[in-house]
Design a protein around this motif. Sequence first.
Motif, PDB file in Angstrom:
ATOM      1  N   ASN A  13       0.828  -1.201   0.000  1.00  0.00           N
ATOM      2  CA  ASN A  13       0.000   0.000   0.000  1.00  0.00           C
ATOM      3  C   ASN A  13       0.868   1.260   0.000  1.00  0.00           C
ATOM      4  O   ASN A  13       2.068   1.203  -0.225  1.00  0.00           O
ATOM      5  CB  ASN A  13      -0.952   0.008   1.214  1.00  0.00           C
ATOM      6  N   ASN A  14       0.223   2.405   0.283  1.00  0.00           N
ATOM      7  CA  ASN A  14       0.896   3.691   0.201  1.00  0.00           C
ATOM      8  C   ASN A  14       2.009   3.854   1.238  1.00  0.00           C
ATOM      9  O   ASN A  14       2.881   4.727   1.090  1.00  0.00           O
ATOM     10  CB  ASN A  14      -0.134   4.818   0.375  1.00  0.00           C
ATOM     11  N   LEU A  15       1.989   3.022   2.268  1.00  0.00           N
ATOM     12  CA  LEU A  15       3.047   3.096   3.282  1.00  0.00           C
ATOM     13  C   LEU A  15       4.425   2.789   2.692  1.00  0.00           C
ATOM     14  O   LEU A  15       5.444   3.172   3.275  1.00  0.00           O
ATOM     15  CB  LEU A  15       2.752   2.116   4.419  1.00  0.00           C
ATOM     16  N   ALA A  16       4.452   2.117   1.556  1.00  0.00           N
ATOM     17  CA  ALA A  16       5.724   1.821   0.907  1.00  0.00           C
ATOM     18  C   ALA A  16       6.451   3.095   0.505  1.00  0.00           C
ATOM     19  O   ALA A  16       7.673   3.081   0.315  1.00  0.00           O
ATOM     20  CB  ALA A  16       5.483   0.952  -0.328  1.00  0.00           C
ATOM     21  N   PHE A  17       5.706   4.203   0.388  1.00  0.00           N
ATOM     22  CA  PHE A  17       6.306   5.490   0.051  1.00  0.00           C
ATOM     23  C   PHE A  17       6.351   6.440   1.256  1.00  0.00           C
ATOM     24  O   PHE A  17       7.264   7.242   1.379  1.00  0.00           O
ATOM     25  CB  PHE A  17       5.527   6.149  -1.094  1.00  0.00           C
ATOM     26  N   VAL A  18       5.355   6.314   2.134  1.00  0.00           N
ATOM     27  CA  VAL A  18       5.300   7.190   3.306  1.00  0.00           C
ATOM     28  C   VAL A  18       6.442   6.882   4.270  1.00  0.00           C
ATOM     29  O   VAL A  18       7.116   7.791   4.769  1.00  0.00           O
ATOM     30  CB  VAL A  18       3.939   7.057   4.024  1.00  0.00           C
ATOM     31  N   ILE A  19       6.673   5.594   4.545  1.00  0.00           N
ATOM     32  CA  ILE A  19       7.707   5.216   5.511  1.00  0.00           C
ATOM     33  C   ILE A  19       9.093   5.681   5.072  1.00  0.00           C
ATOM     34  O   ILE A  19       9.828   6.284   5.872  1.00  0.00           O
ATOM     35  CB  ILE A  19       7.679   3.697   5.758  1.00  0.00           C
ATOM     36  N   PRO A  20       9.517   5.454   3.826  1.00  0.00           N
ATOM     37  CA  PRO A  20      10.834   5.978   3.414  1.00  0.00           C
ATOM     38  C   PRO A  20      10.937   7.490   3.524  1.00  0.00           C
ATOM     39  O   PRO A  20      11.981   8.014   3.941  1.00  0.00           O
ATOM     40  CB  PRO A  20      10.947   5.520   1.959  1.00  0.00           C
ATOM     41  N   ALA A  21       9.867   8.196   3.171  1.00  0.00           N
ATOM     42  CA  ALA A  21       9.909   9.662   3.267  1.00  0.00           C
ATOM     43  C   ALA A  21      10.074  10.108   4.707  1.00  0.00           C
ATOM     44  O   ALA A  21      10.868  11.024   5.001  1.00  0.00           O
ATOM     45  CB  ALA A  21       8.628  10.262   2.674  1.00  0.00           C
ATOM     46  N   LEU A  22       9.373   9.459   5.623  1.00  0.00           N
ATOM     47  CA  LEU A  22       9.488   9.830   7.033  1.00  0.00           C
ATOM     48  C   LEU A  22      10.876   9.490   7.578  1.00  0.00           C
ATOM     49  O   LEU A  22      11.443  10.252   8.364  1.00  0.00           O
ATOM     50  CB  LEU A  22       8.408   9.121   7.854  1.00  0.00           C
ATOM     51  N   ILE A  23      11.424   8.352   7.173  1.00  0.00           N
ATOM     52  CA  ILE A  23      12.768   7.973   7.639  1.00  0.00           C
ATOM     53  C   ILE A  23      13.790   9.009   7.214  1.00  0.00           C
ATOM     54  O   ILE A  23      14.646   9.440   8.002  1.00  0.00           O
ATOM     55  CB  ILE A  23      13.153   6.581   7.101  1.00  0.00           C
ATOM     56  N   VAL A  24      13.711   9.432   5.962  1.00  0.00           N
ATOM     57  CA  VAL A  24      14.652  10.430   5.447  1.00  0.00           C
ATOM     58  C   VAL A  24      14.538  11.733   6.221  1.00  0.00           C
ATOM     59  O   VAL A  24      15.547  12.357   6.590  1.00  0.00           O
ATOM     60  CB  VAL A  24      14.407  10.658   3.942  1.00  0.00           C
TER      61      VAL A  24
END
Length: 244
Positions: free
Chosen positions: A87-98
């Motif tokens: 789902n969309n978390l595949a993009f949200v999680i990397p953005a938040l980590i960065v």
Amino acid sequence: MDILNWLVDPENWSGAGSIPFQALMHLMYSAVSLLVAAAIAVPLGVFVGHTGRGESLIMGSVNAMRALPTLGLLILLVLLIAPTIANNLAFVIPALIVLVLLAVPPILSGVASGIRAIDHSVIDAARGMGYSTLQIVLRIEIPCALPLTLSGVRGATLQVVSTATVAAYVSLDGLGRFIIDGRAGNDYAQMAGGSLVLAVLAIVLELGFALLGRTLVSPGLTRRAVRAPIPPALDTETRALRVA
């Protein structure tokens, strides 16, 4: 004039994809990143500042994060995480980590520097009064380190808000959408308008932190402490001594 027309266009101020919606999403990503970064950086900063242990290792490792390429790291994390999340978390999680990695160094440095800057005689006096280690940390070190702590949070906030535009590179919402979509469609008014909205948002946050600092920080820790008025009855010599 094209920028002004884009900014005042009613279609850009209502519905999904509007300026308020994208600004809200931008702030949401930034706020979550800052909260996670603070949860990591503040305890580490207190530990380093209070004990002086691991300063070279922890501070060196954290400061090395500043050299990480934000966009490259974001793409790498998406490539690693996307196959495991559908789902969309595949993009949200990397953005938040960065964004978290970007926010940790200034917050940690602010907390640690603020505690290290406290006069050792103050700490010794507290120990002489029977304060425990926890009381010294909570009642003396953290309040006295508040000016530099807020300065670190302030710097982290501006960095995160400015850099959160990279989320648009992985199809997430935020003010970066106007820049990416405008570039894709050669709509330079949209690109410039989105950049202007981002700049205004950063200025508003900067002013907000300046006001917060004046509200939370004790005047005794700043130069805002006001001298008590000198009674008129004091003679000239006494008044001169008081002023000096």
